[in-house]
Design an enzyme around this catalytic site. Sequence first.
Site, PDB file in Angstrom:
ATOM      1  N   PHE A 160     -10.759  42.928  17.427  1.00 32.27           N
ATOM      2  CA  PHE A 160      -9.473  42.979  18.151  1.00 32.27           C
ATOM      3  C   PHE A 160      -8.799  41.617  18.305  1.00 32.27           C
ATOM      4  O   PHE A 160      -7.634  41.541  18.660  1.00 32.27           O
ATOM      5  CB  PHE A 160      -9.681  43.593  19.546  1.00 32.27           C
ATOM      6  CG  PHE A 160     -10.392  42.686  20.522  1.00 32.27           C
ATOM      7  CD1 PHE A 160      -9.700  41.689  21.193  1.00 32.27           C
ATOM      8  CD2 PHE A 160     -11.749  42.813  20.769  1.00 32.27           C
ATOM      9  CE1 PHE A 160     -10.349  40.840  22.080  1.00 32.27           C
ATOM     10  CE2 PHE A 160     -12.410  41.972  21.642  1.00 32.27           C
ATOM     11  CZ  PHE A 160     -11.704  40.983  22.293  1.00 32.27           C
ATOM     12  N   LYS A 184     -10.330  49.320   8.003  1.00 33.47           N
ATOM     13  CA  LYS A 184     -10.394  49.999   9.302  1.00 33.47           C
ATOM     14  C   LYS A 184     -10.090  48.939  10.347  1.00 33.47           C
ATOM     15  O   LYS A 184     -10.898  48.056  10.612  1.00 33.47           O
ATOM     16  CB  LYS A 184     -11.780  50.605   9.574  1.00 33.47           C
ATOM     17  CG  LYS A 184     -11.747  51.504  10.813  1.00 33.47           C
ATOM     18  CD  LYS A 184     -13.065  51.636  11.540  1.00 33.47           C
ATOM     19  CE  LYS A 184     -13.302  50.561  12.556  1.00 33.47           C
ATOM     20  NZ  LYS A 184     -12.375  50.536  13.724  1.00 33.47           N
ATOM     21  N   SER A 237     -19.111  41.610  17.405  1.00 35.58           N
ATOM     22  CA  SER A 237     -20.207  41.098  18.228  1.00 35.58           C
ATOM     23  C   SER A 237     -21.511  41.036  17.416  1.00 35.58           C
ATOM     24  O   SER A 237     -21.660  41.722  16.403  1.00 35.58           O
ATOM     25  CB  SER A 237     -20.405  42.005  19.433  1.00 35.58           C
ATOM     26  OG  SER A 237     -20.933  43.246  18.992  1.00 35.58           O
ATOM     27  N   CYS A 292     -13.641  33.608  18.121  1.00 36.91           N
ATOM     28  CA  CYS A 292     -15.064  33.334  17.860  1.00 36.91           C
ATOM     29  C   CYS A 292     -15.271  31.832  17.682  1.00 36.91           C
ATOM     30  O   CYS A 292     -16.407  31.363  17.636  1.00 36.91           O
ATOM     31  CB  CYS A 292     -15.600  34.138  16.694  1.00 36.91           C
ATOM     32  SG  CYS A 292     -14.555  34.140  15.273  1.00 36.91           S
ATOM     33  N   GLU A 393     -22.182  34.665  25.151  1.00 34.04           N
ATOM     34  CA  GLU A 393     -20.765  34.656  24.800  1.00 34.04           C
ATOM     35  C   GLU A 393     -19.965  35.334  25.911  1.00 34.04           C
ATOM     36  O   GLU A 393     -20.286  36.453  26.329  1.00 34.04           O
ATOM     37  CB  GLU A 393     -20.553  35.404  23.478  1.00 34.04           C
ATOM     38  CG  GLU A 393     -19.113  35.378  23.016  1.00 34.04           C
ATOM     39  CD  GLU A 393     -18.941  35.905  21.603  1.00 34.04           C
ATOM     40  OE1 GLU A 393     -19.514  36.967  21.293  1.00 34.04           O
ATOM     41  OE2 GLU A 393     -18.231  35.258  20.814  1.00 34.04           O
TER      42      GLU A 393
END
Lengths: 493, 149
Positions: A160, A184, A237, A292, A393
Amino acid sequence: MALLPEVKKDYGRIKNYVNGEWVESTSSKDLDIENPSTGGIIGKVPMSTADETKAAIEAAQDAWLSWRETPPITRARIFFKLKELIEANFEDVARIMVQEQGKTIDEARGETRRTIENVEVAAGIPSLMMGYNLEDGAAQGIDEDAVISPLGVFGVIAPFNFPAMIPYWFWPYAVASGNTYIVKSSSQVPLTQWYLFSLIDKAGFPPGVINLVNGSRDVSDTMMDHPHMKGISFVGSTPVARYIYKKCGENGKRVQAQGGAKNSLVVMPDAVLNRTVSNMLASFYGCAGQRCLAGSNLVAIGDVAEPLIEKFVEASKRIRMGYGLDENTNMGPVVSAKAKEKVIGYIDGAEADGAKILIDGRGAKVPGYEKGHFVGPTVIDGVTPDMKIAQEEIFGPVVSYLRMDSLDDAIDFIHKNPFGNAASIYTQSGRHARDFRYKVQAGNIGINIGIVAAMAYFPFAGYKDSFFGDLHGQGRDAISFFTDRKVVITRWF
Amino acid sequence: MTEYDFPECTSFGSVIRFALELEKAASNVYDELAGRPNLASAQEPLKALSETHRKRSELLEHTRREKLNEMILEPIQDLDSSSYVVETEVPEGLDMAGAKAFAGKIEETSSRFYVDSSKTAQSLLAEAARILDKMGKENEAIKAKLESL
């Protein structure tokens, strides 16, 4: 200042793009697409079925044979056309991204530029895809060639945080090198890709070469199980990256799976403090900490600790939050109520562990956007390496401040963390910079740069639990991932 | 009457937005002056100055799209934009000397804005800083042209 206009208030229920056609999903399950700044619903995304995914994969497989026979220079021309189309609609791409993801317009424009850069690099495919050969390479009179060939159908399962760019780390290279593709997009932020597909539709790709299937796990699992799929690219993740790596491995597919991160920014006593602080603000608070490559741990070495924290706190207080379509906004919200709750949970945990909250973003409110998922800049002092907040994280605008005696201590701390995505050092010492880049086990190293975002012609790297696979996205790594080397040995009698 | 929205300058985008508003204001002021009957003798050069500012807007749009690098997208915290807001409503009855003084003030303020913002932009991108600095110097050249009318 007046807001930039939204492209649309309501995008309705978005469609899939399969075999060159816009197709309504038959799924009865939709998810709302929320604007995280306003809390308003701006569209619906269908959770496409396994059968719909299979139909897309089969269309891509059917398209592959003639697409791989299309000369690379002809394939490249379509990418030039796509670049033109994205340039012409640059501002709309950026504004849709702001609407659905919450980032600022500057961040969204920067992401759109990076999206285009990947198209530009992929358009160089005739040069990038050349093989190599050696006369008399096998023996006298026997030549040996390595030919680089595409493999079939590939797909990306996208996250996202970068709705436009991340699928473009992969699919332009795959398709330019003669493969066909399934995207996707994230079901939280599907609009940007949907809009980009409206441009793809005009660029001239033959039907089936590039397809969009909206949805969630049913789509992903079908892609990973289907025998026609040759490989999967993933960004998200670490637990999901690990699952995808394993599942694709079991099914004999290629995989590149980018996981989470816990990035440290180390400041040496000889750093240029004003420039360092300004640059670090972008790293910690850019995209509301949802990169990230975002800084998470700020590690001060020796006696820089006091002046650094003083300047950093002062500058953090001046970060302006708001809706990203206001060009004055420095930081938008996090992506959802759930994301906000998670970030706040980490701040609560640090406080309970005895750390000191110097700036507290938990109660952040933006007038006029009371339903937005805003978390303010948060600076936490007194963090120690054993605390959860220093290890996991967070994916929010939270700075964990750690004080250490030496660069070796900082490197040791970085190495104890299971992630290895990025790390940066701020220093004027070549020796310290060299030690850092040489020793630190992370895929992306910054020297006086806090967001180590590789350009399109370099791989987006990652070590340890931040990456599962061998070849990365972007540039030559991507070409290698989407192709194989076929060796031809020739002798003429 | 054209509306202007001079923003605070807290980000790369808002600096460029401010600059675009300055260019729009300058271009419109020269158009307005070129249309005044008592300044008819200077109509062509005034129109040309308006066109110069319109082209500069295009350069700014290009800079915003092409020179922005999200890797070094740092907040801007030291540029007080309120000191660069210009007067945009051209007073009635200006003679040539008054017109030069009015437009010259816009050029002076713009020049100051570009030079100061280029220093700020150095933390973002050297190339963007160079463009802004060059535009500031151009304002001085435009002002000299204006004074020669």
